[in-house]
Design an enzyme around this catalytic site. Sequence first.
Site, short mmCIF file in Angstrom:
data_model
loop_
_atom_site.label_atom_id
_atom_site.label_comp_id
_atom_site.label_asym_id
_atom_site.label_seq_id
_atom_site.Cartn_x
_atom_site.Cartn_y
_atom_site.Cartn_z
N TYR A 143 27.71 -22.28 -22.63
CA TYR A 143 26.71 -21.79 -21.77
C TYR A 143 26.18 -23.24 -20.94
O TYR A 143 26.19 -23.19 -19.87
CB TYR A 143 25.75 -20.94 -22.20
CG TYR A 143 24.56 -20.89 -21.31
CD1 TYR A 143 24.54 -20.13 -20.27
CD2 TYR A 143 23.09 -21.49 -21.59
CE1 TYR A 143 23.45 -19.80 -19.48
CE2 TYR A 143 21.98 -21.28 -20.80
CZ TYR A 143 22.21 -20.32 -19.84
OH TYR A 143 21.24 -20.02 -18.83
N LYS A 147 26.76 -24.15 -16.98
CA LYS A 147 25.69 -24.45 -16.44
C LYS A 147 25.76 -26.14 -15.67
O LYS A 147 25.46 -26.36 -14.54
CB LYS A 147 24.30 -24.33 -16.86
CG LYS A 147 23.90 -22.96 -17.17
CD LYS A 147 23.50 -22.37 -15.98
CE LYS A 147 22.71 -21.39 -15.99
NZ LYS A 147 21.93 -20.89 -14.62
#
Length: 167
Positions: A143, A147
């Site tokens: 994640y 991002k």
Amino acid sequence: MKVLVTGAAGFLGRRLIASLLADTGRVGRLTHVVAADLVSCPVADARVESRIGTIADRHFIDAIVDDDVAVICHLAAVLSGQSEAEFDHGMRVNIEGTYGLLETCRRLAHPPRVVFSSTTAVFGGPLPPLVPEDMALLPQSSYGAEKAIAEHLVVEYSRRGFIDGVV
């Protein structure tokens, strides 16, 4: 002013839309909110149009990004635990979906303002009480890495003048 919110039915999306609708002039005259998510946006207001789909689908992105969209608040994401458990799905939504959104914006007559919601996961590890603007991105999760990549895409598209982006 027309605003597009991706991830509109989520925790942040619902609150952002409610705040935009309640605004007393700081943002500008809000005329329409396109609330895009996997489910209908629960905010009940005549100015809110719910659009159901995924940003991983380029046809959906093309359908929700119009020439008259002034601001795009990009909140849609596959979050941390699911990104770890479903690597391909996280990559498709968090990176490819963001890239597709930016590419659609690139084709617009006027560059929209794109507000990208990132995460402290881009920094990895323990954080100081106040995170400085120049802190290195050292993600330690799928994640966080997804991002961080999306942040760099927003910055590059903004540098090139395709959007007016902020992370």
